[in-house]
Design an enzyme around this catalytic site. Structure first.
Site, short mmCIF file in Angstrom:
data_model
loop_
_atom_site.label_atom_id
_atom_site.label_comp_id
_atom_site.label_asym_id
_atom_site.label_seq_id
_atom_site.Cartn_x
_atom_site.Cartn_y
_atom_site.Cartn_z
N THR A 196 3.91 -7.39 5.13
CA THR A 196 4.73 -6.91 3.97
C THR A 196 5.95 -5.89 4.37
O THR A 196 4.93 -5.16 4.09
CB THR A 196 2.93 -7.18 2.42
OG1 THR A 196 2.41 -6.11 3.14
CG2 THR A 196 2.68 -8.51 3.00
N ASN B 275 6.98 -3.23 2.75
CA ASN B 275 6.60 -2.28 1.19
C ASN B 275 8.23 -1.77 0.85
O ASN B 275 8.32 -1.25 2.06
CB ASN B 275 5.47 -1.28 1.28
CG ASN B 275 4.29 -2.01 2.01
OD1 ASN B 275 3.70 -3.07 2.31
ND2 ASN B 275 3.02 -1.96 1.29
N GLU C 255 4.69 -5.07 -2.08
CA GLU C 255 4.53 -5.67 -1.23
C GLU C 255 5.03 -7.25 -0.88
O GLU C 255 4.69 -7.91 -1.77
CB GLU C 255 2.79 -5.83 -0.41
CG GLU C 255 2.68 -4.52 -0.99
CD GLU C 255 1.31 -4.62 -0.08
OE1 GLU C 255 0.66 -5.67 0.82
OE2 GLU C 255 0.43 -3.66 -0.34
C1 FMN Z 1 1.77 -12.81 -2.20
C2 FMN Z 1 0.35 -12.09 -1.90
C3 FMN Z 1 -0.46 -12.26 -2.65
C4 FMN Z 1 -1.47 -11.26 -2.67
N1 FMN Z 1 -2.64 -10.93 -3.41
C5 FMN Z 1 -3.58 -10.17 -3.23
C6 FMN Z 1 -4.60 -9.97 -4.10
O1 FMN Z 1 -5.04 -10.99 -5.07
N2 FMN Z 1 -5.80 -9.22 -4.73
C7 FMN Z 1 -5.34 -8.19 -2.93
O2 FMN Z 1 -6.16 -7.30 -3.12
N3 FMN Z 1 -4.42 -8.14 -2.62
C8 FMN Z 1 -3.68 -8.52 -2.53
N4 FMN Z 1 -2.78 -8.77 -1.77
C9 FMN Z 1 -1.88 -7.81 -1.52
C10 FMN Z 1 -2.83 -7.99 0.84
O3 FMN Z 1 -4.00 -7.20 0.76
C11 FMN Z 1 -1.77 -6.28 1.14
O4 FMN Z 1 -0.43 -6.86 1.53
C12 FMN Z 1 -2.87 -6.06 2.78
O5 FMN Z 1 -3.32 -4.45 2.01
C13 FMN Z 1 -1.14 -5.36 3.44
O6 FMN Z 1 -0.93 -3.56 2.61
P1 FMN Z 1 0.14 -3.04 3.30
O7 FMN Z 1 0.97 -3.60 2.91
O8 FMN Z 1 -0.48 -1.75 2.64
O9 FMN Z 1 -0.69 -2.67 4.53
C14 FMN Z 1 -1.29 -9.86 -1.99
C15 FMN Z 1 -0.03 -9.56 -1.05
C16 FMN Z 1 0.25 -11.60 -0.83
C17 FMN Z 1 1.96 -10.68 0.18
N1 ADP Z 2 7.61 -11.73 7.30
C1 ADP Z 2 8.11 -10.76 7.20
N2 ADP Z 2 7.88 -9.94 5.93
C2 ADP Z 2 7.18 -9.12 5.87
N3 ADP Z 2 7.58 -8.15 6.72
C3 ADP Z 2 7.68 -8.48 7.55
C4 ADP Z 2 7.62 -9.24 8.38
N4 ADP Z 2 7.52 -9.72 9.51
C5 ADP Z 2 8.00 -9.09 10.34
N5 ADP Z 2 7.85 -8.02 8.65
C6 ADP Z 2 7.52 -5.97 9.42
O1 ADP Z 2 6.26 -5.89 9.15
C7 ADP Z 2 6.40 -4.42 8.01
C8 ADP Z 2 4.75 -4.64 7.52
O2 ADP Z 2 3.77 -4.67 8.21
P1 ADP Z 2 2.43 -4.45 7.54
O3 ADP Z 2 1.22 -4.63 8.23
O4 ADP Z 2 2.75 -5.00 6.13
O5 ADP Z 2 2.69 -3.25 7.40
P2 ADP Z 2 2.70 -1.69 6.60
O6 ADP Z 2 1.23 -1.79 5.92
O7 ADP Z 2 3.50 -0.74 6.61
O8 ADP Z 2 3.75 -2.00 5.45
C9 ADP Z 2 7.40 -4.14 7.39
O9 ADP Z 2 7.67 -3.34 7.23
C10 ADP Z 2 8.70 -4.61 8.74
O10 ADP Z 2 9.29 -4.01 9.34
MG MG Z 3 3.07 -3.76 3.88
#
Ligand code: FMN
Ligand code: ADP
Ligand code: MG
Length: 206
Positions: free
Chosen positions: A41, A43, A107
């Protein structure tokens, strides 16, 4: 058994407050998306969200994104694109109750073009493989949020969270395939004033 989810979310055309414009550089999160969930995701900062968009409640949404082509070179069948490519996306805004974050995050999971097969379709063999692009940290990202899917939940397991996000991807895809949403992704030349304006904003990175 929990009841099956609706295949689409929201009305047949975007209604206020949508579309909502968000923009920002892609920043580091907690690194859980790819590592724990297998769902990357992107961010973006959420600092001024409550001031700029008090109407944006926590939850899961669908929309369309573009990445700054000056720093992100999107590979297409015709080679590397010099203008921003618009792609479908599903996103979460909130505190990730499963992880009990104390700060709100935005995210965005970027999905493949709707003309490509969906990697998250039901009934695929083995583990779901979510869309993965080359990393694009620090790249500017523009996002148009077009509709709301559901609130954020806590889950009994990581697998249950991943499965719900898989369904979110499918719901987002089906929702965006409707004519009044697809026009944000594909410029048919017939788009009306406001949609063209929003599309022009989406791909501008000056
Ligand atoms: C479409 C989508 C739906 C999500 N729904 C939830 C949810 O219902 N509950 C939750 O705790 N996290 C939810 N998440 C968040 C994930 O837990 C989160 O993407 C993950 O912790 C990664 O965090 P990071 O970018 O800090 O690594 C969702 C993420 C996405 C992309
Ligand atoms: N389909 C995708 N959607 C979003 N981010 C992606 C995708 N593919 C690769 N990435 C890369 O992965 C990173 C996110 O990975 P993630 O594990 O969520 O790390 P973080 O906790 O740093 O957000 C993004 O910042 C981007 O550089
Ligand atoms: Mg992320």
């Amino acid at each position: 058994m929990s009841k099956p989810r609706d295949p689409v979310a929201g009305p047949n055309a975007p209604e206020p407050p949508f579309p909502i414009r968000l923009s920002g550089p892609v920043i580091k999160g907690f690194g859980r998306g790819s590592k724990d969930l297998g769902i990357p995701t992107a961010n973006i900062p959420a600092d001024d969200l409550s001031e700029k968009h008090p109407e944006l409640t926590t939850g899961v949404y669908y929309g369309v994104v573009a990445l700054d082509p000056k720093t992100y070179h999107h590979e297409t069948s015709e080679g590397s694109a010099s203008t921003a490519v618009v792609l479908p996306a599903v996103l979460s805004i909130g505190y990730n109750p499963f992880y009990k974050n104390t700060v709100r995050s935005v995210e965005i999971h970027i999905m493949p073009a709707l003309t490509e097969p969906s990697p998250t379709a039901a009934g695929q063999e083995g583990h779901t493989k979510f869309n993965r692009l080359p990393d694009f940290y620090k790249t500017r990202l523009n996002l148009l949020i077009l509709g709301y899917i559901r609130p954020e939940f806590d889950y009994v397991s990581l697998e249950a969270l991943v499965e719900d996000i898989r369904v979110d991807c499918e719901v987002a895809r089906e929702s965006l395939l409707r004519e009044a949403y697809k026009c944000y992704l594909v410029d048919s030349g017939k788009t009306s004033g406001k949609v063209s304006e929003d599309r022009a904003w989406l791909v501008s990175f000056d």
